[in-house]
Write a protein that holds these residues in place. Structure first.
Motif, PDB file in Angstrom:
ATOM      1  N   THR A  83       0.838  -1.202   0.000  1.00 29.03           N
ATOM      2  CA  THR A  83       0.000   0.000   0.000  1.00 29.03           C
ATOM      3  C   THR A  83       0.873   1.252   0.000  1.00 29.03           C
ATOM      4  O   THR A  83       0.582   2.223  -0.701  1.00 29.03           O
ATOM      5  CB  THR A  83      -0.938  -0.007   1.233  1.00 29.03           C
ATOM      6  OG1 THR A  83      -1.617  -1.257   1.251  1.00 29.03           O
ATOM      7  CG2 THR A  83      -1.944   1.107   1.179  1.00 29.03           C
ATOM      8  N   ASP A 138      -7.194  -1.389  -2.937  1.00 29.91           N
ATOM      9  CA  ASP A 138      -6.441  -2.078  -1.887  1.00 29.91           C
ATOM     10  C   ASP A 138      -7.117  -3.408  -1.538  1.00 29.91           C
ATOM     11  O   ASP A 138      -8.327  -3.556  -1.680  1.00 29.91           O
ATOM     12  CB  ASP A 138      -6.354  -1.177  -0.641  1.00 29.91           C
ATOM     13  CG  ASP A 138      -5.073  -1.430   0.149  1.00 29.91           C
ATOM     14  OD1 ASP A 138      -4.364  -2.397  -0.166  1.00 29.91           O
ATOM     15  OD2 ASP A 138      -4.788  -0.648   1.084  1.00 29.91           O
ATOM     16  N   GLU A 139      -6.304  -4.339  -1.061  1.00 30.36           N
ATOM     17  CA  GLU A 139      -6.760  -5.686  -0.675  1.00 30.36           C
ATOM     18  C   GLU A 139      -7.549  -6.330  -1.830  1.00 30.36           C
ATOM     19  O   GLU A 139      -8.671  -6.785  -1.651  1.00 30.36           O
ATOM     20  CB  GLU A 139      -7.602  -5.634   0.620  1.00 30.36           C
ATOM     21  CG  GLU A 139      -6.957  -4.926   1.800  1.00 30.36           C
ATOM     22  CD  GLU A 139      -5.726  -5.642   2.373  1.00 30.36           C
ATOM     23  OE1 GLU A 139      -5.480  -6.814   2.016  1.00 30.36           O
ATOM     24  OE2 GLU A 139      -4.996  -5.004   3.164  1.00 30.36           O
TER      25      GLU A 139
HETATM   26 MG   LIG Z   1      -1.800  -2.727   2.614  1.00 29.43          MG
END
Ligand SMILES: [Mg+2]
Ligand SMILES: Nc1ncnc2c1ncn2[C@@H]1O[C@H](COP(=O)(O)OP(=O)(O)OP(=O)(O)O)[C@@H](O)[C@H]1O
Length: 752
Positions: A253, A326-327
């Motif tokens: 990230t 994200d993810e």
């Molecule tokens: Mg992350």
């Protein structure tokens, strides 16, 4: 070659019934099965040798063996494959049918059907033949296989029993000797079903053209295949996808955010409100103006070109330079996966950064080859390997140390652990679990991270698993099993990895992460989970847009909304790379709102996605009230008093949680419906902030036994000899190997 020959027949069959894809695949399997499996039932030198049934069928299909080349081709293939063929006694090379009614099975189903249809009344049969035939048709009408295959010719599951019943009546009325005898020979079972099915198809095509047409148009409207074509603008772009692929705490990230902050216009899509807030704060702190958008809150920062949002809120209309999802492995989540899939397929951004573990890398590669997007893969390693502490806490919470995060999987357990630790040691505990508002979770996280207070232990649920950067030295699993809504099951390895990965974050007070369990018996399972390679998901979630549901509703005008959802999930078509996300909670809300008159289909659809705890009757009551007022065009009131103060027991704490959830729902609705109908947004925001504050205060002093929100509590899996711990997911020999190598006090390094 055998397959080619068989498919030749199939092509012929399917050309008569276009779109009979599944039927042809069924026949394909059937023919191939015969090509490879049909063996003489007696040795080839036996005078009564029975010719392989498929050859029999072909001979009957074309007895002179003259007209169709494929017969010969298939025939020679069978011979090549070792199937033997008898020459007739007079020496010619023709084939001879020698057994009773076998030839019936080889006839073209269309011919059989026409012969039945055009024949006068059927012949009388013996009682025993009747009994067998009745049983065959009974099992046919109940056959899941036949019902499923019938969908390919647009006989819906709900119409199948009627069609099968009519077919049975037709058959009993018309059937002559040979076909019934053949069926009786086959007897009830798969063979009879497979023989009857193509005849049944012919019957349905002729008898039920309107039902088929209607069902077909309904099915076409529930077509969820090729979802990448739903976003033509994104398809017209040449997007660059950068997959930041790696385990937890490897900087995925962080690196994606560098590109985001440098871009002129960017969007960050988060799995959680809390993480969206964290990025919002971080990016603004770096001097890049960034707004926040979650279901519940909109914070517009003047002059901002960047936005941090929850993934469900992402706009596929706006154009961005850089986007982060994200993810990304959450694409395979069975409830929320559709939001990630939609973001990936639909985002209009020149550059899209995906952050996640490798479990969806293959499927992203596949999507990129379909969409024409360029894929660039950046692989990461953990900054520091996660170390498993093999000593464990030896079942004693007194062995908890400063910087520990004890992970339990229910609210009840969390409070039990907190109580026990605070009673038996000098440590004080912060708590984080799913039912707490993000603001309270954040307040608890800050309290734990801050070194200048006595709160040095965190007790948390899996809600801690994603996103938060905490000063955790060691993750201690209180248990490794959890209630999945139905029964107690082992926590999946991917989740164990994710949670354990919270220990030892780069830049935290404890960059060397440790993970262990409370009980020594659970240690093997923890080690196995951390060693497990990442899953390789082959399917990701999908859910229809409102417009698709609306189109489908047009085909079923007199059906209630819950029924419509049910029908949609029964009948929608998906490509092999997708599954329809589970939506039990949506259905439950839809059922409750059924009695509310005057809501449009779109309103119902939107109300059903409101964040509500369906197991909380009070919250459900408020949702019903909100929908009723809305349907009457009345201003929707909050109608809920502020609590007098912080909670003094668990019942009061539950009430605070519940009230906050209701306010959160009100705010969500105000952002998804006409604003003027929800005029008390400011009041709701203020109340929510105050309650989050009260919750924080309550948690600091909480030292009571937990209660359950509902009466029905999950029953732990209890065996005669007591509670059963989750069993190893790795083979036994592997476990034994580990047992030998992992002794108390020994530290094993495992990359998570
Ligand atoms: Mg992350
Ligand atoms: N190059 C770097 N310089 C300074 N700090 C960094 C760097 N890379 C990562 N970090 C810090 O390390 C911590 C973990 O990084 P990050 O959150 O990016 O990991 P991740 O791989 O996304 O983990 P997760 O899978 O848990 O989301 C963060 O606090 C982040 O700020």
């Amino acid at each position: 070659m055998a397959g080619g020959s068989a498919s030749h027949i199939l092509r012929k069959y399917s050309s008569r019934h276009c779109n009979v894809i599944r039927v042809s695949s069924l026949l394909s399997n059937r023919c191939l099965h015969h090509c490879t499996q049909s063996k003489p039932s007696k040795p080839p030198n036996s005078p009564n040798f029975v010719i392989p049934s498929l050859i029999n069928r072909l001979i009957c299909y074309n007895p002179q063996f003259k007209l169709l080349n494929f017969d010969k081709l298939l025939f020679s293939t069978l011979v090549e494959n070792g199937d033997s063929v008898l020459h007739s006694e007079n020496g010619d090379s023709g084939l001879k049918v020698v057994a009773g009614y076998e030839h019936v099975g080889a006839r073209d189903p269309l011919d059989v059907y026409r012969a039945l249809r055009d024949s006068p009344e059927g012949k009388k049969r013996t009682q025993s033949d009747w009994d067998v035939l009745i049983e065959i048709f009974r099992s046919f009408s109940k056959s899941g296989w036949a019902s499923n295959q019938a969908l390919a010719v647009y006989i819906g599951a709900s119409f199948f029993p009627t069609a099968a019943h009519n077919f049975r009546n037709f058959f009993f009325k018309k059937c002559g000797d040979d076909v019934s005898k053949y069926l009786v020979e086959l007897g009830p079972g798969d063979a009879a079903e497979r023989f009857l099915f193509p005849i049944f198809v012919e019957f349905c095509l002729e008898e039920f053209p309107n039902e088929i047409k209607r069902f077909r148009s309904m099915i076409d409207s529930a077509d969820l295949t090729k979802p990448h074509t739903w976003f033509p603008f994104a398809r017209a772009m040449k997007r660059k996808i950068i997959y930041h692929c790696g385990p937890t705490n490897s900087g995925k990230t962080y690196n994606a955010l560098q590109g985001f902050m440098e871009a002129k216009k960017g969007i960050y899509c988060s799995p959680l409100r809390l993480l969206a807030m964290e990025v919002f704060d971080k990016v603004n702190a770096h001097g890049v103006y960034c707004s926040l958008l979650t279901g519940q809150e909109k914070k517009h920062v003047p002059f901002s070109n960047h936005i941090a949002c929850t993934v469900e809120m992402v706009s596929t209309d706006e154009i961005y330079d850089v986007a982060i999802i994200d993810e990304i492995q959450m694409m395979s989540d069975r409830y929320r996966g559709y939001a990630w899939t939609r973001a990936l397929l639909g985002l209009k951004a020149d550059e899209i950064h995906l952050c996640g573990d490798p479990s969806v890398l293959n499927i992203v590669r596949k999507f990129c080859s379909e969409t024409g997007d360029e894929l660039c893969e950046n692989h990461y390693e953990r900054f520091k390997p996660l170390v498993v502490e093999a000593k464990t806490l030896l079942g004693d919470l007194r062995n908890v140390r400063s910087g520990d995060c004890v992970v339990a999987f229910s609210r009840r357990e969390i409070f039990e652990v907190k109580l026990a630790i605070e009673k038996q040691t000098n440590h004080r505990c912060c708590v984080i679990y799913g039912a707490l508002p993000p603001e309270t979770r954040r307040q608890q996280a800050t309290l734990f991270n801050d070194q200048d207070n006595e709160f040095d232990v965190l007790v948390a649920s899996d809600a801690v698993g994603m996103g938060l950067n905490l000063n955790i030295r060691r993750v201690v699993f209180y248990t490794l099993s959890k209630y999945n809504g139905d029964k107690i099951v082992p926590v999946p390895a991917s989740q164990v990895k994710q949670i354990a990965g919270r220990a030892g974050r780069r830049g935290s007070l404890y960059p060397d992460g440790l993970a262990t369990t409370l009980h020594f018996e659970d240690l093997d399972y923890l080690i196995e989970c951390l060693k497990e390679p990442f899953d390789d998901f082959t399917k990701v979630g999908l859910f229809p847009f409102f417009e698709q549901v609306e189109l489908f509703a047009g085909k079923l005008p007199n059906v209630t909304f819950p029924k419509l959802l049910e029908k949609f999930s029964e009948n929608c078509r998906l490509d092999g790379s997708y599954f329809l996300c589970q939506h039990e909670h949506v259905k439950k809300v839809a059922n409750m709102l059924e009695k509310v008159q005057g809501l449009s289909l779109e309103d119902r659809f939107n109300f059903c996605f409101a964040p509500v705890n369906i197991r909380d009757p009070k919250a459900m009551h408020h949702l019903l009230r909100f929908a009723s007022s809305y349907s009457q065009n009345l201003p929707v009131s909050i109608a809920m008093g502020m609590p007098k103060g912080s909670a003094n027991n668990d019942t009061e704490l539950l009430a605070l949680e519940s009230k906050h959830q209701v306010l959160s729902m009100y705010l969500w609705l105000s952002h998804h419906f006409k604003e003027e109908t929800f005029p008390y947004v400011k009041k709701a925001e203020a109340m929510a902030t105050d309650i989050a504050d009260l919750l924080g205060k309550s948690l600091i002093k909480a030292c009571w036994k937990p209660e359950s929100r509902t009466q029905a509590k999950p029953k732990p899996l209890v065996k005669k000899d007591g509670y059963e711990r989750p069993r190893s997911i790795i083979k036994l020999h592997e476990t034994k190997r580990l047992e030998k190598s992992v002794l108390p006090g020994h530290l094993e390094k495992v990359a998570a």
